[in-house]
Structures are given as structure tokens and as C-alpha cells.
Scaffold this active site. Sequence first.
Site, PDB file in Angstrom:
ATOM      1  N   CYS A  30      45.529  36.989  49.219  1.00  0.00           N
ATOM      2  CA  CYS A  30      44.768  37.971  49.987  1.00  0.00           C
ATOM      3  C   CYS A  30      43.557  37.297  50.635  1.00  0.00           C
ATOM      4  O   CYS A  30      43.576  36.103  50.912  1.00  0.00           O
ATOM      5  CB  CYS A  30      44.367  39.161  49.119  1.00  0.00           C
ATOM      6  SG  CYS A  30      43.890  40.602  50.108  1.00  0.00           S
ATOM      7  N   ASP A  99      37.953  42.393  42.626  1.00  0.00           N
ATOM      8  CA  ASP A  99      37.236  43.562  43.138  1.00  0.00           C
ATOM      9  C   ASP A  99      36.397  44.201  42.043  1.00  0.00           C
ATOM     10  O   ASP A  99      35.382  44.828  42.321  1.00  0.00           O
ATOM     11  CB  ASP A  99      38.237  44.568  43.718  1.00  0.00           C
ATOM     12  CG  ASP A  99      38.812  44.067  45.033  1.00  0.00           C
ATOM     13  OD1 ASP A  99      38.224  44.373  46.078  1.00  0.00           O
ATOM     14  OD2 ASP A  99      39.822  43.347  45.011  1.00  0.00           O
TER      15      ASP A  99
END
Length: 198
Positions: A30, A99
Site C-alpha cells: 500500500c 493505521d
Amino acid sequence: FLNYIKKSSKKISKSGARLIKNEMNIYVHCHSSTVVSILKQAKKNKKTFVVYTSEVEPLLQGRKTAKDLAKSKIRTIVVPDLAAEQSLKKCDLFLFGADALTKKGLANKIGTSTLCKLAKQYNIPRYSCAISLKLTKKIKLEKRPAREVWNEKNKFIKVINPAFDFVNKKLVTGVISEFGILPYRQFLKKARQNLKKF
């Protein structure tokens, strides 16, 4: 607070760059600004290496990573998500962001857990790269709109779009943070102490 984040980012970049040796193949997943900054720092340190990155459907964030790295003249190979194992087994290191972090593990882009399991199978070190302020007690894994995958209107077809998954701390070799490179348990201890300051 902002000054702490700025200083921490520099510390993370320098610590992470020390893991990168000449002629390494590095897998990333990502788009993580923290991971990108580590790779750019390694390039500044005159290291030569190749980065492999997942395409990351449906929004193709791997391309964003590749473009960012290309600006620093870092050779990057983009592969489809389903070709990840073929590329990962050629690599010496797997770096990914986070995250959110908890005492049991972390949340990151969907696919991170699967990639960690594959990397572990091939004895490839797996490091999450994140500032300690992302430590939290609870996380809720987000699901994004189905139309990002396929905007199909058919009562017999259901499309789901999970955006994140949970990575058990047992799958993580260590965390690269402003405290340096630490095993998950040691990182947790320092992060908890640090949060008391804020």
C-alpha cells in the site's frame, strides 16, 4: 505536538534506513509515508536496493508508492496483488505502515496480515513502521463503499470492500518507531509510557 511528530518522523527514517543493506530486495504494501521516508533516507545514505510493491486493489495505492519512490530514483517493481508471493519470496525485508496499534497487534491496509504470514513462511523479517502515538485501546476495521470495487446493480450480486485487516503481533518481527527498532512487546512498554506525556 506537531514538533514531536516532525522529530519522530526523522528518527524513524534514520532507524529504518539502517536495516537496509546494499543489493537488498524490499517488499512494501500500500502507501505509507513513513515507509517511503525510510526508503528515501536509505537512498540518501547511498544504499542500492530494489523495492517491490503491491498494486493494492481497488484504488491501486501501490502506484502512488511507486511514483513517490521514482522521484528519488529508487527502482521500484509494481506487481498485481495476486502475484505477491512470487515477488515476496525474492525479498530480504518486508516493510509496512500501521493505521493503529494495540496491545494485541495492529491494523493496516487489507492484505497486510496475509503478506506477513507469507513473509514469515519464507523467513523474511517483517517490520511495521509507525509513530508511537498511533497506539490505542480499540480499533474498528473500516469497510469502504462497494462501488469502489464494482458498481454493479444486481440483486443476486453482493460486493464487499474491506479496507483494513488486523495483524497479530506474533506475525511482526518488530516496530520501527521514534524509539528505534524494537520487538513488539518492548515497543508497547515505551509507547504507553510516552503517551502519558500528552
